[in-house]
Design a protein around this motif. Sequence first.
Motif, mmCIF file in Angstrom:
data_model
loop_
_atom_site.group_PDB
_atom_site.id
_atom_site.type_symbol
_atom_site.label_atom_id
_atom_site.label_comp_id
_atom_site.label_asym_id
_atom_site.label_seq_id
_atom_site.Cartn_x
_atom_site.Cartn_y
_atom_site.Cartn_z
ATOM 1 N N PHE C 54 0.894 -1.157 0.000
ATOM 2 C CA PHE C 54 0.000 0.000 0.000
ATOM 3 C C PHE C 54 0.934 1.209 0.000
ATOM 4 O O PHE C 54 1.539 1.529 1.025
ATOM 5 C CB PHE C 54 -0.896 -0.014 1.235
ATOM 6 N N MET C 56 2.475 5.016 -0.146
ATOM 7 C CA MET C 56 2.155 6.367 0.329
ATOM 8 C C MET C 56 3.252 7.310 -0.186
ATOM 9 O O MET C 56 4.430 6.990 -0.107
ATOM 10 C CB MET C 56 2.125 6.401 1.851
ATOM 11 N N ASN C 76 -3.058 11.750 6.423
ATOM 12 C CA ASN C 76 -2.823 10.313 6.310
ATOM 13 C C ASN C 76 -3.837 9.492 7.096
ATOM 14 O O ASN C 76 -3.891 8.284 6.938
ATOM 15 C CB ASN C 76 -1.389 9.912 6.640
ATOM 16 N N MET C 83 -6.387 1.240 3.984
ATOM 17 C CA MET C 83 -5.407 0.140 3.877
ATOM 18 C C MET C 83 -6.088 -1.216 4.028
ATOM 19 O O MET C 83 -6.771 -1.460 5.023
ATOM 20 C CB MET C 83 -4.356 0.283 4.975
ATOM 21 N N ALA C 89 2.130 -1.056 4.503
ATOM 22 C CA ALA C 89 2.193 0.358 4.142
ATOM 23 C C ALA C 89 3.649 0.717 3.888
ATOM 24 O O ALA C 89 4.505 0.504 4.750
ATOM 25 C CB ALA C 89 1.615 1.209 5.267
ATOM 26 N N VAL C 115 -3.235 -4.334 9.261
ATOM 27 C CA VAL C 115 -2.076 -4.057 8.406
ATOM 28 C C VAL C 115 -0.915 -4.927 8.874
ATOM 29 O O VAL C 115 -0.677 -5.087 10.069
ATOM 30 C CB VAL C 115 -1.727 -2.557 8.462
ATOM 31 N N ILE C 118 4.992 -2.070 8.225
ATOM 32 C CA ILE C 118 5.253 -0.702 7.792
ATOM 33 C C ILE C 118 6.697 -0.601 7.315
ATOM 34 O O ILE C 118 7.603 -1.126 7.973
ATOM 35 C CB ILE C 118 5.025 0.298 8.949
ATOM 36 N N TRP C 156 -1.821 8.306 -2.252
ATOM 37 C CA TRP C 156 -1.539 6.910 -1.942
ATOM 38 C C TRP C 156 -1.968 6.036 -3.097
ATOM 39 O O TRP C 156 -2.698 6.465 -3.987
ATOM 40 C CB TRP C 156 -2.155 6.480 -0.618
#
Lengths: 224, 224, 224, 224, 224, 224
Positions: C54, C56, C76, C83, C89, C115, C118, C156
Amino acid sequence: MSQNSEDAALFDVLHHVTTDSLATVLIKKGLRNQWVKGPVPLGANFPRTVGRAFTMRFIPVREDVPHAHAKKLPVNRDAVEAMPEGSIAIADARGELGAATFGDIVVYRMVKRGVAGIVTDGAVRDRAGLIASGMPIWSAGITAPPPAARLMLAAWNEPIGCGGVAVYPNDIVVADADGVVILPSGLAREVAELGAEQERLDEWQLEQVKRGVSLPDLAPMKKG
Amino acid sequence: MSQNSEDAALFDVLHHVTTDSLATVLIKKGLRNQWVKGPVPLGANFPRTVGRAFTMRFIPVREDVPHAHAKKLPVNRDAVEAMPEGSIAIADARGELGAATFGDIVVYRMVKRGVAGIVTDGAVRDRAGLIASGMPIWSAGITAPPPAARLMLAAWNEPIGCGGVAVYPNDIVVADADGVVILPSGLAREVAELGAEQERLDEWQLEQVKRGVSLPDLAPMKKG
Amino acid sequence: MSQNSEDAALFDVLHHVTTDSLATVLIKKGLRNQWVKGPVPLGANFPRTVGRAFTMRFIPVREDVPHAHAKKLPVNRDAVEAMPEGSIAIADARGELGAATFGDIVVYRMVKRGVAGIVTDGAVRDRAGLIASGMPIWSAGITAPPPAARLMLAAWNEPIGCGGVAVYPNDIVVADADGVVILPSGLAREVAELGAEQERLDEWQLEQVKRGVSLPDLAPMKKG
Amino acid sequence: MSQNSEDAALFDVLHHVTTDSLATVLIKKGLRNQWVKGPVPLGANFPRTVGRAFTMRFIPVREDVPHAHAKKLPVNRDAVEAMPEGSIAIADARGELGAATFGDIVVYRMVKRGVAGIVTDGAVRDRAGLIASGMPIWSAGITAPPPAARLMLAAWNEPIGCGGVAVYPNDIVVADADGVVILPSGLAREVAELGAEQERLDEWQLEQVKRGVSLPDLAPMKKG
Amino acid sequence: MSQNSEDAALFDVLHHVTTDSLATVLIKKGLRNQWVKGPVPLGANFPRTVGRAFTMRFIPVREDVPHAHAKKLPVNRDAVEAMPEGSIAIADARGELGAATFGDIVVYRMVKRGVAGIVTDGAVRDRAGLIASGMPIWSAGITAPPPAARLMLAAWNEPIGCGGVAVYPNDIVVADADGVVILPSGLAREVAELGAEQERLDEWQLEQVKRGVSLPDLAPMKKG
Amino acid sequence: MSQNSEDAALFDVLHHVTTDSLATVLIKKGLRNQWVKGPVPLGANFPRTVGRAFTMRFIPVREDVPHAHAKKLPVNRDAVEAMPEGSIAIADARGELGAATFGDIVVYRMVKRGVAGIVTDGAVRDRAGLIASGMPIWSAGITAPPPAARLMLAAWNEPIGCGGVAVYPNDIVVADADGVVILPSGLAREVAELGAEQERLDEWQLEQVKRGVSLPDLAPMKKG
């Protein structure tokens, strides 16, 4: 004043010695870190420039400091009025290129006061105006924003670092096409004399090389 | 002394406010550049550390300066003896990682004097000894060479730049796992109070998020 | 959903393949630039993490953009609510370390949404809170200031660059102790299978080396 | 062999001298640039490691060089088989962090051969495997791609630069928690002895400091 | 079209305002980060150049993307045909200097289309051809490889970052000898007018300085 | 000698091919990293320069190495006397800008020996003298200190890295206004021919563009 006449004689020697020869001599004397990293001549035809260091120390700007953002000519206007004739203003700008340490109005005033040159490890702005002013300037960049965008003048005539080199007030600054070299005040005369000798050695060697002598066959120069 | 009791109350608040909340509040107050770039905690479990800034300013070493290379404990030994109890020594080391700004003997002495913490945008050495000393330290690197390899202490208790931030003597330094934030002395109380409020807001929001509330649905916290 | 069951099978393979083997296989397939420069695991014991990207995209903050400075949870928050479960992410933060791309409240919400991980080539903040959240995070630094100090989320689910690597939405992100590797969506299955084979080859070689076989004498593995 | 017994005695001294003390002594001897910039210990508990340098020189990869991309274990497998027992492999990787100079299979083989340690100003990969191998490693980063992604081994046992320091084959490498220091082969014994003396001086000073003596009042240590 | 005549009037003002004055005015308006770091004029005598931003966004190249390596004129040929007359093409090249964002064929086509100028925080190639084309260009470097060596055009007319500054489509780009400044579209007229006033103030001050007035004695300019 | 007449024919072709076209062709041949990052032409009007590589490898200076600091013309004087006529001296200076890899005396000697050009990823000094010598030079900076300030020549005619590119002795170096490209010796003829073809294609396209053809409408060139 005798100080001035001594300086005049010293500077007269140094005007004929390249920063290369000075750097070579300084290393032989055990000073290995006297070439200022970053500043290059702003114009193509500046003469070799020599003068006593007038040091300026910048720190990052802070918005709550009174007048930090107020003017195009911030506190360094007081510094400018303190610069002696013949000095070289040398600024510790911490390598900041996003704000100018000098712009055209300030520099024109420095011309009026007889300042001999400017060195900064940060940036300058008003390129066209600076060239027009005739002031010899060595800087690490050109920028548009004023000092207050990133910097404040914290003090002057203190020991500073500039481009990775220690500079004390009244050190001798020599700047030419190869950059800027700092001579510690107490060693300046000796270094200047050795530098002049180094120049003669270089010319002697260069002359031989131009005649076709190979590098291992270069004759040593007779001293004296 | 009333100064001290005021500080004690202020520090008591700040010990419960993260550097994140302080940075957030400072930006809202228009101070956008108060987080010190570079220093990270040397140890994993340092408590949040708060104190008045005792600033130290280093410049590049020069071989002709008397005693520049003479000792493991150069001129900064005098600086150490001038540090007040509860202060945080914060060094402008110009990002130099090839020489230490602090080593174990100096730091053990600082522990004896009650110094609350150390921040440097350069390096420290004697990692094991420093950890053993118990002193909370934020540095940008670990190194082996002594200060004299690259740096000289030029002055203390002057305004400096550290990690791209202006630091004045007696500013408030707050350091935790997310790094180091500088509170200008005159704004410290207000920022501390707003920071405590920001903490409460964050906790309120976090609690909602843990219950499953989406970010757009977060309820505003009632003031008061 | 068949997409999901396909992904489940693919991810199952990839959970047993190191980023090293994947990088090796990708180079053999002619993809030489798939390892993300910068991000390292925030915690010591994260499992290998696999998911669809995903993306950004952050750009430098500008003060006149509405709400750019208004909140701790800027635009954000809408991205977070978009998401998908199981996604990773991955943020193009342009290497900016002076502001966080993620903080604890946002990350706790991401945990709630399922999620998987990250990745950012910038920084995160609230170190302690992030560790407590259990979210596996790869970042290039820790910081205190909020995103709005330096960054705005521009978009995004667009193609981005992260740590010098192109990332398209739905690419496969694999992250472990050696960092982060991006598998182009269309090549993921083939690369996963070759990666698993590379793992078996490595184990075969390692076993021989542990028995004392020299590197030039390593027997080739029979394909099977 | 007498060489070995001499080395054993020398290394025995050096195992009790910090890289800090060695760096201090080297500067006093006029060698100001012997600390290797970049490499840090991969694991938290490596013992101080001492050995003769086995130098490796990497250059950027070129696709037309035969076998440059062919294998996970490229030409450096021959280098590994040439490493003497007790040596430290030290790699000039030009600071490249996008490809590993060492991975787990090669390192397990080096363990078998009795190599004492590894230093690189580039990166390593297979973090978990490397830690499991027990080899003490100092590197400037962790990565996933194999050497062939960016680098080729050009030669070994040549003079190299590593982290900004000259390293000749058979120089003494000393590595501990503060990093890596290079002792020129011909000066190693003298530096080791002076280093041991520096250790005693430091302990003497530290003991005084712990008793509460101020830095200016530190008593000089009686020699002998 | 009235938009065009409005722009014509606005650009007419801006052609007489230096980027220095604009940067000064922007800071006073609270926009502290509008000077683009990196790009410098490719030629010595470019006029001040003003136009609406046509943004281009590059990401790192990936070998599996169709046509990524096929041609000297990759997908950006479509972007070029979309550029309005009088616009300035401004590229987010992520600071990549190992591949060109523009070369001579593309630039000659842009000349034909009436594009007013080019700004990139990456590199250009075909130096001689670019100079011959007459197009005013600000770039961060000169290179030989084509875009496909490192970059792909991901999108155009999106918000981008260029040299650390946010740029939205249709923002005003002003470029001169001191670099490039971005005026947010909604503030452009006000900033232009304040910039013109700043120019008059500067000239007023400069005139006084040339007459010998010291910096602290500069008379304020009467408004109006 | 036939080698020389072959080279003469090859160089004749290459003198008419830009480094841009060569870089484009090399990428098509799978060599993606042949442009040397850093060096730019020292003078404004150097002709395109072509020659076989005479490689030089510098490492950081060490004070105990005999003669390391003794002279302005250190060991590289022997290297200079080994340079063949028509070769291009290319130096791996590790990006060091604080010391020169070449100065005027050495360069005048290289002119006498018929060396065709100089490339360094470090710095040169004696800017005025170098320009006066007529030698075409590509360097990454100008400096004042001699080599011995930071560097020692370790070897010549070895494979090196220069500006991130592998260079083998006798590779073909091509340098012009856009920088320096390395052609692997075994591929040089093919690349030169493809480069000449690429030039014709570019001219064909440029001619069309000058006539007003849009980029998508460019007619393909008939192969001849």
